[in-house]
Design an enzyme around this catalytic site. Structure first.
Site: not given
Lengths: 191, 244
Positions: B131, B168
């Site tokens: 993006r 994570e």
């Protein structure tokens, strides 16, 4: 159709664009002469020429949507969209777009992949151009055309910076015109 | 925590603008949104937060809003769609694809960054895949800089340098072509959003390893609760929209 056949013959910008593209042999595998546009993006003048040529072509064609194929289509599409006042629609690999999507599969050399688009992003009969950095077999662009047409859009043209030899002499893709700036650079220009 | 003082033309003309009326959450929201009121009201909350707490939000990261709301910011914020539970339950995903469908909002987004960075001797705009590739190149073209894509592993065809960063669960890598930048160049790094700051921190490390000075990281959206700014060290952060 190549830009040089379509009013830009001898245009020095095309030579500058071609010269700025780096060829990387044997990527992603042996025998492939990869056309690397990242060096074009480092050459501000040549990058600007690339966008300007597309903008000049499409600004008066009532195009309201520029669709760009992930990820290298994202490098060119938005600048064109901004300059001609069109929306930009990203066409993405599966699982990336967060909302409701439609998808279309296309063939790779070995196996398949899918291209996705958010639903409701085009109105019926909106005029669209599809952008990618390079067209080889046309498989990805064909899938992109299907996606947009399934939403009722009118694909006016597919536009790429580079067109591989397979598409030379072939002016249409799934019946849609194809516009290409340059042919692949040769290995002599590898830097 | 250092802030780069970059004189912003926004300040001088913002002061003369009247505060805009908040947009109805139902306007400008027809492009592909699932027919769910809860999405709209969440977005409306974001916009309200912007109007009322602009000063607070600007405390840590520099936000384009500061004292008086630039009407362009409200429109940009309103054009971002929030998708609950993507990519997994509990995550409120900030979807910028609806911003890209709003030609005015997209134009304004780019203009806000260009106004900030042009004439500042910035020769490199680095954008994080994918993006960052949407916002970075228009900015680079407008300010006369190169665009350098920073990519996931194995995408760039030439010789690369790479930097690992934590997810994570596990790690990922970000790569850049060798020779794309020179020591001493001044760069900004663009992404659509900063969350934990892991990706941007890796991008900073990658550029600093080759002697580039990162003037600022710039994102459309910040998720301030995730404290991404803290991972950026000395590098300032500029965002247009802050979303809790």
């Amino acid at each position: 159709m190549f830009a040089s056949e379509n009013g830009l013959k001898g245009d020095p910008r095309l030579e500058a664009i071609s010269a700025a593209i780096r060829v990387v042999p044997d990527f992603p595998k042996k025998g492939i002469m990869f056309q690397d546009i990242t060096t074009l993006l480092l050459d501000h003048k040549a990058f600007k020429h690339t966008i300007d040529i597309f903008v000049d072509r499409y600004r008066d064609m009532q195009i309201s949507v520029v669709a760009g194929v992930e990820a290298r289509g994202f490098l060119f599409g938005p600048s064109i969209a901004l300059a001609i006042g069109a929306k930009f629609i990203p066409l993405r690999k599966p699982g990336k777009l967060p909302g409701k999507v439609i998808s279309e599969s296309y063939e790779l050399e070995y196996g398949h992949d899918r291209l996705e688009m958010h639903v409701g992003t085009v109105e019926p009969r909106e005029r669209v151009i599809i952008i990618d950095d390079l067209v080889a077999t046309g498989g990805t662009l064909s899938a992109a055309i299907s996606l947009l047409e399934s939403q009722g859009a009118e694909v006016v043209e597919c536009a790429c910076v580079i067109g591989l030899p397979e598409v030379k002499g072939q002016h249409k893709l799934k019946g849609k015109p194809l516009y290409v700036l340059v042919e692949p650079s040769g290995v002599d220009e590898f830097c | 925590m250092q802030t780069i003082i970059i004189s912003s033309p926004l300040v001088s003309h913002r002061l003369s603008l009247a505060l805009p009326v908040p947009r109805s959450p139902l306007i400008n929201y027809h492009h592909g949104a699932p027919p769910s009121i809860r999405l709209s009201s969440h977005r409306f909350t974001n916009s309200l937060r912007l109007f009322s707490s602009a000063a607070a939000a600007s405390r840590d990261s520099e936000m384009a809003t500061e004292d008086v709301q630039d009407p362009r910011i409200a429109k940009i914020a309103a054009s971002i769609r929030v998708i609950p539970d993507f990519p997994k339950p509990g995550i409120m995903f900030q979807d910028i694809t609806t911003l890209l469908l709003d030609t005015e909002a997209f134009k304004d987004t780019i203009a806000l960054f260009v106004d900030r960075y042009k004439g500042k001797d910035i020769s490199v705009v680095a954008g994080v895949e994918a993006r960052g590739f949407i916002f970075g190149p228009p900015i680079a073209l407008a300010i006369g800089a190169k665009f350098v894509p920073m990519r996931k592993p194995k995408k760039l065809p030439g010789k690369v340098i790479s930097e690992e960063y934590s997810l994570e669960y596990g790690t990922d890598k970000i790569e850049m072509h060798v020779g794309a930048v020179e020591p001493g160049e001044r760069a900004i790094i663009i992404d659509d959003l900063i969350a934990t700051g892991g990706t941007l921190a890796a991008a900073i490390r990658l550029l600093e390893r080759v002697g580039v000075k990162i003037v600022e990281c710039a994102c459309v959206i910040e998720l301030p609760e995730l404290k991404g700014k803290e991972k950026l060290g000395e590098t300032p952060l500029f965002v247009l929209v802050s979303s809790a």
